[in-house]
Design a protein around this motif. Structure first.
Motif, PDB file in Angstrom:
ATOM      1  N   GLN A  72       0.823  -1.210   0.000  1.00  0.00           N
ATOM      2  CA  GLN A  72       0.000   0.000   0.000  1.00  0.00           C
ATOM      3  C   GLN A  72       0.858   1.261   0.000  1.00  0.00           C
ATOM      4  O   GLN A  72       0.530   2.244  -0.682  1.00  0.00           O
ATOM      5  CB  GLN A  72      -0.924  -0.005   1.223  1.00  0.00           C
ATOM      6  CG  GLN A  72      -2.000  -1.084   1.187  1.00  0.00           C
ATOM      7  CD  GLN A  72      -2.850  -1.099   2.440  1.00  0.00           C
ATOM      8  OE1 GLN A  72      -2.603  -0.327   3.372  1.00  0.00           O
ATOM      9  NE2 GLN A  72      -3.850  -1.985   2.467  1.00  0.00           N
ATOM     10  N   GLU A  73       1.963   1.259   0.712  1.00  0.00           N
ATOM     11  CA  GLU A  73       2.868   2.406   0.724  1.00  0.00           C
ATOM     12  C   GLU A  73       3.495   2.626  -0.643  1.00  0.00           C
ATOM     13  O   GLU A  73       3.637   3.763  -1.120  1.00  0.00           O
ATOM     14  CB  GLU A  73       3.954   2.176   1.783  1.00  0.00           C
ATOM     15  CG  GLU A  73       4.905   3.345   1.971  1.00  0.00           C
ATOM     16  CD  GLU A  73       4.236   4.546   2.588  1.00  0.00           C
ATOM     17  OE1 GLU A  73       4.786   5.661   2.460  1.00  0.00           O
ATOM     18  OE2 GLU A  73       3.173   4.374   3.202  1.00  0.00           O
ATOM     19  N   LEU A  74       3.855   1.533  -1.325  1.00  0.00           N
ATOM     20  CA  LEU A  74       4.425   1.649  -2.673  1.00  0.00           C
ATOM     21  C   LEU A  74       3.394   2.179  -3.661  1.00  0.00           C
ATOM     22  O   LEU A  74       3.713   3.040  -4.512  1.00  0.00           O
ATOM     23  CB  LEU A  74       4.949   0.279  -3.121  1.00  0.00           C
ATOM     24  CG  LEU A  74       5.653   0.231  -4.477  1.00  0.00           C
ATOM     25  CD1 LEU A  74       6.879   1.139  -4.480  1.00  0.00           C
ATOM     26  CD2 LEU A  74       6.046  -1.205  -4.829  1.00  0.00           C
ATOM     27  N   GLU A  75       2.156   1.706  -3.565  1.00  0.00           N
ATOM     28  CA  GLU A  75       1.113   2.219  -4.458  1.00  0.00           C
ATOM     29  C   GLU A  75       0.821   3.691  -4.195  1.00  0.00           C
ATOM     30  O   GLU A  75       0.572   4.465  -5.129  1.00  0.00           O
ATOM     31  CB  GLU A  75      -0.168   1.385  -4.272  1.00  0.00           C
ATOM     32  CG  GLU A  75      -0.039  -0.045  -4.760  1.00  0.00           C
ATOM     33  CD  GLU A  75      -1.297  -0.843  -4.504  1.00  0.00           C
ATOM     34  OE1 GLU A  75      -2.216  -0.281  -3.851  1.00  0.00           O
ATOM     35  OE2 GLU A  75      -1.373  -2.007  -4.935  1.00  0.00           O
TER      36      GLU A  75
ATOM     37  N   ALA B 230       1.317   9.291  -6.047  1.00  0.00           N
ATOM     38  CA  ALA B 230       1.752  10.679  -5.842  1.00  0.00           C
ATOM     39  C   ALA B 230       2.666  11.125  -6.976  1.00  0.00           C
ATOM     40  O   ALA B 230       2.590  12.275  -7.428  1.00  0.00           O
ATOM     41  CB  ALA B 230       2.469  10.783  -4.498  1.00  0.00           C
ATOM     42  N   LYS B 231       3.522  10.257  -7.478  1.00  0.00           N
ATOM     43  CA  LYS B 231       4.383  10.622  -8.604  1.00  0.00           C
ATOM     44  C   LYS B 231       3.569  10.859  -9.873  1.00  0.00           C
ATOM     45  O   LYS B 231       3.867  11.724 -10.681  1.00  0.00           O
ATOM     46  CB  LYS B 231       5.427   9.537  -8.842  1.00  0.00           C
ATOM     47  CG  LYS B 231       6.483   9.442  -7.741  1.00  0.00           C
ATOM     48  CD  LYS B 231       7.471   8.353  -8.058  1.00  0.00           C
ATOM     49  CE  LYS B 231       8.530   8.269  -6.968  1.00  0.00           C
ATOM     50  NZ  LYS B 231       9.515   7.177  -7.251  1.00  0.00           N
ATOM     51  N   GLY B 232       2.536  10.046 -10.087  1.00  0.00           N
ATOM     52  CA  GLY B 232       1.706  10.210 -11.283  1.00  0.00           C
ATOM     53  C   GLY B 232       0.926  11.524 -11.249  1.00  0.00           C
ATOM     54  O   GLY B 232       0.729  12.166 -12.298  1.00  0.00           O
ATOM     55  N   ASN B 233       0.496  11.945 -10.094  1.00  0.00           N
ATOM     56  CA  ASN B 233      -0.233  13.224  -9.985  1.00  0.00           C
ATOM     57  C   ASN B 233       0.688  14.400 -10.254  1.00  0.00           C
ATOM     58  O   ASN B 233       0.276  15.414 -10.819  1.00  0.00           O
ATOM     59  CB  ASN B 233      -0.877  13.344  -8.625  1.00  0.00           C
ATOM     60  CG  ASN B 233      -1.955  12.303  -8.400  1.00  0.00           C
ATOM     61  OD1 ASN B 233      -2.554  11.806  -9.360  1.00  0.00           O
ATOM     62  ND2 ASN B 233      -2.196  11.938  -7.143  1.00  0.00           N
TER      63      ASN B 233
END
Length: 276
Positions: free
Chosen positions: A264-267, A272-275
């Motif tokens: 869940q932390e990795l997702e 956040a990077k995609g946003n």
């Protein structure tokens, strides 16, 4: 007629030319009393049957009774089986075999250094726990009023935690193989005395060494002389296996939750990077 005592102190068999004439309880007045059928079953021990089978009524096939071999015993559901063994006829184990089996068991060492107490006084507490199972040792130390008894219990608990971390062994699976004290440093001080004299005052320190060993349940069961002791160790083995399975299930659940949290932390980081 020859009286021959069995492994039970109060039970004897009346033999004549190798044939059992009657079974009874040898009383103090020299007379005998008839043993109930339930008491006759105590003469054999069920070494191969788990402790859970004692609560059910086992079944013995008819073909095993007719044959000359040892009769087999089955549980009610048929999934567990064993053989009826007469422990009176079993030979005593050689010390070399016992030592070999004990050498194969896992051991864990623990120690505590520089304890402000005399080695002789502290060794009385250590000898109270030596040779017992870890559960019994912790119970004895809990109600012991001698100084530093809680410290010895703390060392035993810390060593058992090491066994749990390395191999997943629980307290019910361990026994105290060694527990003793050794001499540590000694501080010398001046002891004032009368008439202007002085002596030497010794402040003694001690070390504690503890060795926990995995319990060899089949060996313990075989070494017991009475059926009640064998049944006690069978129950202990059943409880130890239950604790081991529960601990493994809890450990697996913790690992699953940790992996789920990492996922869940990795997702979340990827989102956040995609946003951005």
């Amino acid at each position: 007629r020859i009286w021959r005592k069995t492994m039970f102190p109060s039970i004897a068999y009346l033999r004549n030319s190798g044939r059992i004439l009657s079974r009874g309880i040898l009383c103090g007045n020299g007379k005998t009393k008839r043993i109930a059928p339930s008491m006759e079953s105590l003469a054999v021990s069920r070494l191969c049957v788990p402790a859970s089978s004692f609560s059910t009524t086992p079944t013995i096939p008819d073909d095993s009774k007719q044959s000359g071999s040892l009769p087999q015993i089955f549980s009610s559901d048929g999934t567990e089986y064993g053989m009826l063994l007469d422990t009176r006829k079993m030979p005593k184990l050689k010390p070399s075999i016992v030592q070999k089996r004990l050498a194969e068991c896992k051991t864990y060492e623990g120690k505590e250094t520089s304890i402000r107490q005399s080695p002789w006084k502290l060794n009385r507490v250590c000898q109270l726990a030596a040779g017992l199972t870890l559960e019994e040792a912790l119970t004895q130390l809990k109600f012991c009023d001698i100084k530093n008894a809680d410290l010895v219990a703390k060392v035993l608990t810390r060593t058992s935690n090491l066994a749990d971390i390395n191999d997943g062994l629980q307290i019910s699976q361990l026994e105290v193989a060694e527990c003793f004290t050794t001499k540590s440093m000694m501080l010398r001080r001046i002891k004032p005395m009368g008439r202007g004299r002085h002596g030497i005052l010794h402040h003694k320190y001690s070390h504690i060494r503890v060795v926990l060993r995995e319990i060899d349940f089949p060996l313990r069961i075989l070494q017991q002389k009475s059926l009640n002791q064998k049944k006690k160790w069978l129950m202990h083995q059943h409880r130890a296996e239950k604790d081991y399975r529960a601990s493994n299930a809890k450990r697996d659940e913790m690992l699953r939750l940790m992996k789920q949290q990492e996922k869940q932390e990795l997702e979340r980081r990827e989102g956040a990077k995609g946003n951005n």
